[in-house]
Design a protein around this motif. Structure first.
Motif, PDB file in Angstrom:
ATOM      1  N   VAL A 145       0.825  -1.213   0.000  1.00  0.00           N
ATOM      2  CA  VAL A 145       0.000   0.000   0.000  1.00  0.00           C
ATOM      3  C   VAL A 145       0.857   1.261   0.000  1.00  0.00           C
ATOM      4  O   VAL A 145       0.592   2.208  -0.748  1.00  0.00           O
ATOM      5  CB  VAL A 145      -0.957   0.003   1.209  1.00  0.00           C
ATOM      6  CG1 VAL A 145      -1.637   1.368   1.354  1.00  0.00           C
ATOM      7  CG2 VAL A 145      -2.010  -1.091   1.060  1.00  0.00           C
ATOM      8  N   PHE A 146       1.924   1.285   0.808  1.00  0.00           N
ATOM      9  CA  PHE A 146       2.642   2.547   1.033  1.00  0.00           C
ATOM     10  C   PHE A 146       3.948   2.699   0.257  1.00  0.00           C
ATOM     11  O   PHE A 146       4.404   3.827   0.051  1.00  0.00           O
ATOM     12  CB  PHE A 146       2.918   2.726   2.530  1.00  0.00           C
ATOM     13  CG  PHE A 146       1.694   3.016   3.330  1.00  0.00           C
ATOM     14  CD1 PHE A 146       1.151   4.289   3.368  1.00  0.00           C
ATOM     15  CD2 PHE A 146       1.047   2.008   4.033  1.00  0.00           C
ATOM     16  CE1 PHE A 146      -0.003   4.569   4.095  1.00  0.00           C
ATOM     17  CE2 PHE A 146      -0.103   2.272   4.760  1.00  0.00           C
ATOM     18  CZ  PHE A 146      -0.625   3.549   4.788  1.00  0.00           C
ATOM     19  N   LEU A 147       4.550   1.611  -0.168  1.00  0.00           N
ATOM     20  CA  LEU A 147       5.852   1.713  -0.818  1.00  0.00           C
ATOM     21  C   LEU A 147       5.855   1.250  -2.265  1.00  0.00           C
ATOM     22  O   LEU A 147       6.785   1.577  -3.007  1.00  0.00           O
ATOM     23  CB  LEU A 147       6.905   0.899  -0.034  1.00  0.00           C
ATOM     24  CG  LEU A 147       7.136   1.297   1.424  1.00  0.00           C
ATOM     25  CD1 LEU A 147       8.253   0.447   2.026  1.00  0.00           C
ATOM     26  CD2 LEU A 147       7.461   2.779   1.551  1.00  0.00           C
ATOM     27  N   ASP A 148       4.871   0.495  -2.681  1.00  0.00           N
ATOM     28  CA  ASP A 148       4.879  -0.041  -4.037  1.00  0.00           C
ATOM     29  C   ASP A 148       4.530   1.057  -5.044  1.00  0.00           C
ATOM     30  O   ASP A 148       3.560   1.801  -4.850  1.00  0.00           O
ATOM     31  CB  ASP A 148       3.881  -1.193  -4.156  1.00  0.00           C
ATOM     32  CG  ASP A 148       4.247  -2.115  -5.304  1.00  0.00           C
ATOM     33  OD1 ASP A 148       4.712  -3.240  -5.025  1.00  0.00           O
ATOM     34  OD2 ASP A 148       4.102  -1.704  -6.481  1.00  0.00           O
ATOM     35  N   PRO A 149       5.306   1.193  -6.108  1.00  0.00           N
ATOM     36  CA  PRO A 149       5.028   2.244  -7.101  1.00  0.00           C
ATOM     37  C   PRO A 149       3.692   2.060  -7.816  1.00  0.00           C
ATOM     38  O   PRO A 149       3.159   3.017  -8.389  1.00  0.00           O
ATOM     39  CB  PRO A 149       6.205   2.120  -8.080  1.00  0.00           C
ATOM     40  CG  PRO A 149       6.774   0.763  -7.859  1.00  0.00           C
ATOM     41  CD  PRO A 149       6.534   0.446  -6.416  1.00  0.00           C
ATOM     42  N   ASP A 150       3.134   0.842  -7.786  1.00  0.00           N
ATOM     43  CA  ASP A 150       1.857   0.593  -8.467  1.00  0.00           C
ATOM     44  C   ASP A 150       0.654   0.667  -7.530  1.00  0.00           C
ATOM     45  O   ASP A 150      -0.477   0.390  -7.950  1.00  0.00           O
ATOM     46  CB  ASP A 150       1.873  -0.806  -9.104  1.00  0.00           C
ATOM     47  CG  ASP A 150       3.014  -0.977 -10.101  1.00  0.00           C
ATOM     48  OD1 ASP A 150       3.333   0.014 -10.784  1.00  0.00           O
ATOM     49  OD2 ASP A 150       3.583  -2.082 -10.174  1.00  0.00           O
ATOM     50  N   ALA A 151       0.871   1.041  -6.261  1.00  0.00           N
ATOM     51  CA  ALA A 151      -0.193   0.916  -5.270  1.00  0.00           C
ATOM     52  C   ALA A 151      -1.433   1.728  -5.619  1.00  0.00           C
ATOM     53  O   ALA A 151      -2.559   1.223  -5.524  1.00  0.00           O
ATOM     54  CB  ALA A 151       0.335   1.338  -3.900  1.00  0.00           C
ATOM     55  N   ARG A 152      -1.254   2.970  -6.030  1.00  0.00           N
ATOM     56  CA  ARG A 152      -2.431   3.819  -6.275  1.00  0.00           C
ATOM     57  C   ARG A 152      -3.197   3.386  -7.515  1.00  0.00           C
ATOM     58  O   ARG A 152      -4.398   3.665  -7.634  1.00  0.00           O
ATOM     59  CB  ARG A 152      -2.007   5.284  -6.367  1.00  0.00           C
ATOM     60  CG  ARG A 152      -1.508   5.831  -5.031  1.00  0.00           C
ATOM     61  CD  ARG A 152      -1.035   7.273  -5.141  1.00  0.00           C
ATOM     62  NE  ARG A 152      -0.440   7.739  -3.893  1.00  0.00           N
ATOM     63  CZ  ARG A 152      -1.099   8.368  -2.928  1.00  0.00           C
ATOM     64  NH1 ARG A 152      -2.390   8.618  -3.081  1.00  0.00           N
ATOM     65  NH2 ARG A 152      -0.484   8.756  -1.822  1.00  0.00           N
ATOM     66  N   ALA A 153      -2.526   2.717  -8.435  1.00  0.00           N
ATOM     67  CA  ALA A 153      -3.233   2.164  -9.585  1.00  0.00           C
ATOM     68  C   ALA A 153      -3.947   0.870  -9.202  1.00  0.00           C
ATOM     69  O   ALA A 153      -5.075   0.618  -9.638  1.00  0.00           O
ATOM     70  CB  ALA A 153      -2.249   1.908 -10.727  1.00  0.00           C
ATOM     71  N   PHE A 154      -3.308   0.048  -8.375  1.00  0.00           N
ATOM     72  CA  PHE A 154      -3.879  -1.234  -7.978  1.00  0.00           C
ATOM     73  C   PHE A 154      -5.096  -1.050  -7.083  1.00  0.00           C
ATOM     74  O   PHE A 154      -6.075  -1.790  -7.184  1.00  0.00           O
ATOM     75  CB  PHE A 154      -2.809  -2.057  -7.268  1.00  0.00           C
ATOM     76  CG  PHE A 154      -3.241  -3.444  -6.874  1.00  0.00           C
ATOM     77  CD1 PHE A 154      -3.734  -4.330  -7.819  1.00  0.00           C
ATOM     78  CD2 PHE A 154      -3.143  -3.870  -5.561  1.00  0.00           C
ATOM     79  CE1 PHE A 154      -4.119  -5.619  -7.467  1.00  0.00           C
ATOM     80  CE2 PHE A 154      -3.521  -5.158  -5.189  1.00  0.00           C
ATOM     81  CZ  PHE A 154      -4.016  -6.032  -6.150  1.00  0.00           C
ATOM     82  N   TYR A 155      -5.021  -0.051  -6.166  1.00  0.00           N
ATOM     83  CA  TYR A 155      -6.139   0.247  -5.270  1.00  0.00           C
ATOM     84  C   TYR A 155      -6.807   1.547  -5.730  1.00  0.00           C
ATOM     85  O   TYR A 155      -6.341   2.642  -5.391  1.00  0.00           O
ATOM     86  CB  TYR A 155      -5.661   0.421  -3.834  1.00  0.00           C
ATOM     87  CG  TYR A 155      -5.097  -0.827  -3.199  1.00  0.00           C
ATOM     88  CD1 TYR A 155      -5.920  -1.878  -2.811  1.00  0.00           C
ATOM     89  CD2 TYR A 155      -3.727  -0.951  -2.962  1.00  0.00           C
ATOM     90  CE1 TYR A 155      -5.398  -3.024  -2.219  1.00  0.00           C
ATOM     91  CE2 TYR A 155      -3.202  -2.088  -2.364  1.00  0.00           C
ATOM     92  CZ  TYR A 155      -4.040  -3.116  -2.001  1.00  0.00           C
ATOM     93  OH  TYR A 155      -3.519  -4.241  -1.405  1.00  0.00           O
ATOM     94  N   PRO A 156      -7.899   1.497  -6.498  1.00  0.00           N
ATOM     95  CA  PRO A 156      -8.564   2.732  -6.931  1.00  0.00           C
ATOM     96  C   PRO A 156      -8.993   3.614  -5.758  1.00  0.00           C
ATOM     97  O   PRO A 156      -8.984   4.842  -5.873  1.00  0.00           O
ATOM     98  CB  PRO A 156      -9.777   2.214  -7.715  1.00  0.00           C
ATOM     99  CG  PRO A 156      -9.368   0.854  -8.192  1.00  0.00           C
ATOM    100  CD  PRO A 156      -8.517   0.299  -7.085  1.00  0.00           C
ATOM    101  N   ASP A 157      -9.370   2.997  -4.637  1.00  0.00           N
ATOM    102  CA  ASP A 157      -9.734   3.763  -3.436  1.00  0.00           C
ATOM    103  C   ASP A 157      -8.537   3.752  -2.483  1.00  0.00           C
ATOM    104  O   ASP A 157      -8.622   3.249  -1.356  1.00  0.00           O
ATOM    105  CB  ASP A 157     -10.966   3.139  -2.779  1.00  0.00           C
ATOM    106  CG  ASP A 157     -12.132   3.026  -3.742  1.00  0.00           C
ATOM    107  OD1 ASP A 157     -12.444   4.024  -4.417  1.00  0.00           O
ATOM    108  OD2 ASP A 157     -12.737   1.935  -3.836  1.00  0.00           O
TER     109      ASP A 157
END
Length: 284
Positions: free
Chosen positions: A156-168
């Protein structure tokens, strides 16, 4: 992390989040503190200011149940947060903790066989710090392809793809930090793995620092979560988190799509793209 005075740390953090007007207190332009003052919490809880100061400073560590209830009311704590306050005031040993902290975490072979039979249901087993201890084939596929696929907090906090993977993403971040605090519990606040996790995330993520300072408690029980999967697109899944009684600190998290939904079809597609693999106990 302040491992010497968790009760005082929690009280300080929570009173800073309460607006005076929400408690019927006057607000003036001269107010210089965020949230409530110590004397205001004491007044609302019906205890002396000196006694409340001792609680925050750690000079008094075991208030009565009645005082804890009064403090919970003064701080506008919801039932989950109030229960956490009671645990801080009356900490006790958790059965099996010593065994759980020696060596690596192991997942029961019986549970692994059970998960292996769930061909249409993603399932993962999480440790107290939300590392993935085991998964079935569809659980692996759901979180595959990320830098931190095996660690749901770092994902959630460090992965560069987190905001794309979690829309909310903001909702996922709030719930993840609350679940980390809840899963760690009052008997694991000095756990080396938890200290390393919080230390690393506090250094690398300002969003984590902000949310960790709030001391929100959210048990990972059940919720609906949206994913934007890199292979199959959007998924809306309900999950249920179940305590593994044979292994204190472990949680079995099971995901499911609503019957007849587009997500059910998408999940079936993800399953068809996943090679048949047995449920795996990961080397954690």
């Amino acid at each position: 992390m302040d491992s010497t005075n968790p009760l005082g740390e929690y009280l300080r953090a929570r009173r800073c989040l309460v607006r005076p007007e929400d408690s019927g207190l006057p607000v003036s332009a001269r107010r210089r503190v965020a949230g409530l003052r110590r004397e205001e919490v004491a007044l609302l809880a019906g205890v002396s200011t000196d006694y409340y100061v001792r609680l925050e400073q750690g000079r008094e560590r075991h208030p009565s149940a009645q005082v804890v209830e009064a403090l919970a009311s003064a701080l506008h704590l919801d039932p989950e947060a109030a229960a956490h306050l009671h645990r801080l005031a009356r900490p006790g040993p958790v059965p099996g903790r010593a065994a759980a902290r020696t060596g690596r975490e192991r997942v029961s072979p019986v549970l692994l066989r059970m998960m292996e039979g769930w061909h249409r249901t993603p399932a993962v087993v999480l440790g107290p710090c939300m590392t993935v201890l085991a998964h079935n084939a569809l659980g692996r596929a759901l979180f595959a392809g990320h830098t931190y696929s095996g660690d749901l907090v770092r994902l959630v906090f460090l992965d560069p793809d987190a905001r794309a993977f979690y829309p909310d993403w903001e909702k996922a971040a709030v719930n993840t930090v609350g679940a980390l605090r809840s899963a760690a519990g009052t008997d694991h606040h000095d756990d080396p793995q938890l200290i390393r996790t919080v230390g690393e995330l506090s250094l690398k993520s300002k969003e984590f620092r902000r949310l960790w300072a709030r001391h929100d408690i959210r048990q990972k029980t059940h919720e609906t979560k949206r994913f934007q999967h890199p292979l199959v697109g959007e998924l809306t899944l309900d999950y249920e988190s179940l305590t593994v009684n044979s292994a204190p600190g472990q949680q079995l998290v099971v995901y499911q799509a609503a019957p007849g939904s587009t997500s059910e079809q998408t999940l079936a597609l993800l399953g068809s793209l996943t090679a048949d693999q047995p449920a795996q106990d990961l080397e954690v």
